[in-house]
Scaffold this active site. Structure first.
Site, PDB file in Angstrom:
ATOM      1  N   GLY A  65       0.789  -1.225   0.000  1.00  0.00           N
ATOM      2  CA  GLY A  65       0.000   0.000   0.000  1.00  0.00           C
ATOM      3  C   GLY A  65       0.819   1.272   0.000  1.00  0.00           C
ATOM      4  N   SER A  66       0.098   2.368   0.073  1.00  0.00           N
ATOM      5  CA  SER A  66       0.646   3.680  -0.242  1.00  0.00           C
ATOM      6  C   SER A  66       1.694   4.156   0.751  1.00  0.00           C
ATOM      7  CB  SER A  66      -0.491   4.687  -0.312  1.00  0.00           C
ATOM      8  OG  SER A  66      -1.535   4.134  -1.064  1.00  0.00           O
ATOM      9  N   SER A  67       2.476   5.122   0.266  1.00  0.00           N
ATOM     10  CA  SER A  67       3.696   5.499   0.961  1.00  0.00           C
ATOM     11  C   SER A  67       3.472   6.387   2.177  1.00  0.00           C
ATOM     12  CB  SER A  67       4.616   6.213  -0.015  1.00  0.00           C
ATOM     13  OG  SER A  67       3.953   7.286  -0.628  1.00  0.00           O
TER      14      SER A  67
ATOM     15  N   TYR B 375      -9.421   2.674   0.035  1.00  0.00           N
ATOM     16  CA  TYR B 375      -9.086   3.349   1.290  1.00  0.00           C
ATOM     17  C   TYR B 375     -10.306   3.983   1.963  1.00  0.00           C
ATOM     18  CZ  TYR B 375      -4.133   2.653   0.393  1.00  0.00           C
ATOM     19  OH  TYR B 375      -2.905   2.095   0.179  1.00  0.00           O
TER      20      TYR B 375
END
Lengths: 141, 401
Positions: A65-67, B375
């Site tokens: 997943g994202s940073s 998300y």
């Protein structure tokens, strides 16, 4: 009550010593997909979806997943005292590694493969990242 | 790790507590990956998020006297002025955004507020060693521009911007950049949207450096942006190869460095359909549309303007762009087209921010981005994922066909 204890070698990523009950996921984790107020995993399809990671020694494959959200996930969980006490992974990747170091949560990898045959959910696991040692204690009734 | 005298001095606090903390974190990262030394960087991009952890950490560096040696571009938080004009912004949310703005300004960042720096404000050249965080940015600079960046966290990229160096490991080294997974794409890649779905097959692709074969010869920047964003939502991919596009991979053989792939994965229409179904709740009724994760380009804004012209929206629609795209849209008439239909074109704003959490909580929306949908599930929002044109049509009708 008798106890069964096993010791395994590992490699330090993020320093520290901590212990807790083992919780094993077969998947990669993104801590943004854990509800900060409860510690429950909300990542649909993760093998520990619906489980509570609060105070565990969390054993999983690696990060995904994202940073930026990884660190925020761990930060929120730390603030609500719902974070894992330590983490044991197979595949280190920079985002999780940096997040664990910044949030000061012990993280190790390169564990003796026998560890994975031994460890079960609920075992008491102590991670000494500094010495590179994991101790697994099975509680027996 | 072996540090130079200057790096050692920084670690010991000669340049202040902030720089020392940044170096300490980078040494810990380097040691965990067995890096032998630090190497200088020439660019950085920090995935600033205006989220508590990121701002808390950046503030800690600033209070320690840190200043960026390599001034990084940054991701968006939200456009405080815009949202104060159209709605109530809670005081704590406004304060948080001001804190983030002032912190990064103080650190010397270039305040682009854009998660797609690789399309304009921060483009590296072949072989340049850089520190880029942000889902779509790291794979784009590695795979499309041929620069060398590890998959930095927002925090490690900021440390690198401050120290001016990164530990040498992973994608900075030739041997780790070669492909090892052959991904045979048999699905019909009809538009940029299929790359969103292809990117979301990261779990099936598995850990490694994928080499995609079977893709069309021409692939748009938007498609590559989508691919990278989704790969780093469904998995963790700093690098991939598309032979003919990736500078280091004129052919699949070169992409694999003459070795055989360790694994072969086939992606069919069925795989893409499964991803789409994962993001398709039973009901087709929607209450809002949120587009722009990553931020949309001027060409995508044009697509929206063409669908929306002379129509009225039934539900609120927000289109997120960077400040240059907003200015272009104004000049080119797209901003008027979107506004006249009742939509918003907003610059400097990420979809994962308070104005949207508050107004859309508990509601069903439509988006072009699986990443956004994935998300926002944790914020109690449900998203249907469709291509951009279908999203806009849905916002006009109030339902997804």
């Amino acid at each position: 009550m008798s106890q069964d204890q096993n010791v395994f070698k590992c490699h330090k990523i993020s320093k520290g010593v901590a212990s807790g009950e083992a919780l094993v996921s077969q998947d990669d984790m993104n801590f943004y997909m854990v509800e900060p107020s409860t510690g429950i995993v909300v990542d649909r399809g993760n093998s520990i979806e619906g489980r509570n990671i609060t105070g565990t020694v969390l054993i999983f494959r690696g990060g995904k997943g994202s940073s930026v959200v990884m660190a925020d996930g761990l930060y929120q969980l730390t603030m609500t005292k719902r974070a894992p006490r330590a983490m044991i992974i197979k595949n280190p990747e920079t985002v999780l590694v940096a997040s664990a170091i910044v949030m000061k949560i012990p993280l190790v990898d390169r564990v003796d493969p026998k560890f994975y045959d031994t460890v079960q959910d609920g075992d008491l696991v102590e991670v000494d990242a500094n010495q590179g040692i994991i101790t697994v204690t099975r509680k027996q009734a | 790790m072996k540090l130079t005298a200057n790096e050692q001095a920084m670690l010991e606090g000669k340049y202040g507590a902030g720089a020392a903390l940044a170096m300490e974190i980078q040494v810990a990262i380097g040691e965990s990956f067995d890096a032998e030394r630090m190497v200088e960087i020439t660019r950085a991009h920090v995935a600033t998020s205006n989220q508590e952890a990121d701002t808390w950490f950046a503030e800690k560096l600033l209070l320690g006297g840190a200043y960026c040696k390599i001034r990084p571009t940054v991701n968006p938080g939200f456009n405080l002025k815009y949202f104060q004009q159209i709605s109530e912004v809670a005081e704590e949310d406004a304060k948080m955004m001001e804190r983030t703005h002032n912190t990064y300004k103080g650190l010397g960042a270039v305040l682009t507020y854009d998660c797609t720096p690789y399309l304009g404000s921060n483009i590296p050249h072949l072989g340049e060693i850089i520190a880029f965080s942000e889902s779509s940015a790291t794979p784009y600079v590695n795979a499309v521009w041929g620069a060398r960046s590890n998959r930095e966290a927002s925090q490690s990229a900021l440390c690198a911007a401050i120290t001016g160096v990164v530990p040498e490991f992973g994608l900075l080294l030739d041997e780790n950049r070669k492909g090892d997974i052959l991904v045979r794409v048999e699905a019909d890649m009809k538009s940029d949207f299929e790359y969103q779905l292809l990117g979301f097959t990261g779990k099936k692709i598995g850990i490694g450096v994928p080499v995609f074969v079977g893709l069309p010869a021409k692939i748009s920047p938007e498609a590559l942006m989508n691919l990278g964003a989704q790969l780093n939502t469904s998995g963790a991919f700093g690098m991939y190869h598309i032979p003919g596009i990736t500078p280091e991979a004129p052919t699949p053989e070169v992409a694999f460095g003459g070795k055989k792939p360790v694994r072969e994965v086939v992606i069919t229409n069925k795989d893409l359909k499964e991803i789409l179904e994962y993001f398709s709740p039973a009901s087709g009724t929607i209450e809002f549309a949120l587009l722009g994760c990553p931020l949309l380009t001027i060409s995508q804004v044009r697509d929206i303007a063409l669908v929306i012209e002379n129509k009225k929206l039934k539900v609120p629609m927000f289109v997120l762009v960077n400040s240059l795209t907003k200015e272009l849209a104004k000049r080119m008439g797209y901003l008027d087209a979107i506004r006249e239909a009742g939509g918003h074109l907003v610059e400097d704003t990420c979809m994962d921010q308070p104005p949207f959490w508050h107004s859309f909580k508990g509601k069903v929306g439509v988006t072009e981005s699986p990443k956004c949908a994935f998300y926002m599930n944790r914020r109690e929002m449900t998203y249907i994922v469709r291509d951009i044109e279908t999203c806009v049509e849905a916002a006009i009708k109030g339902e997804v066909k």
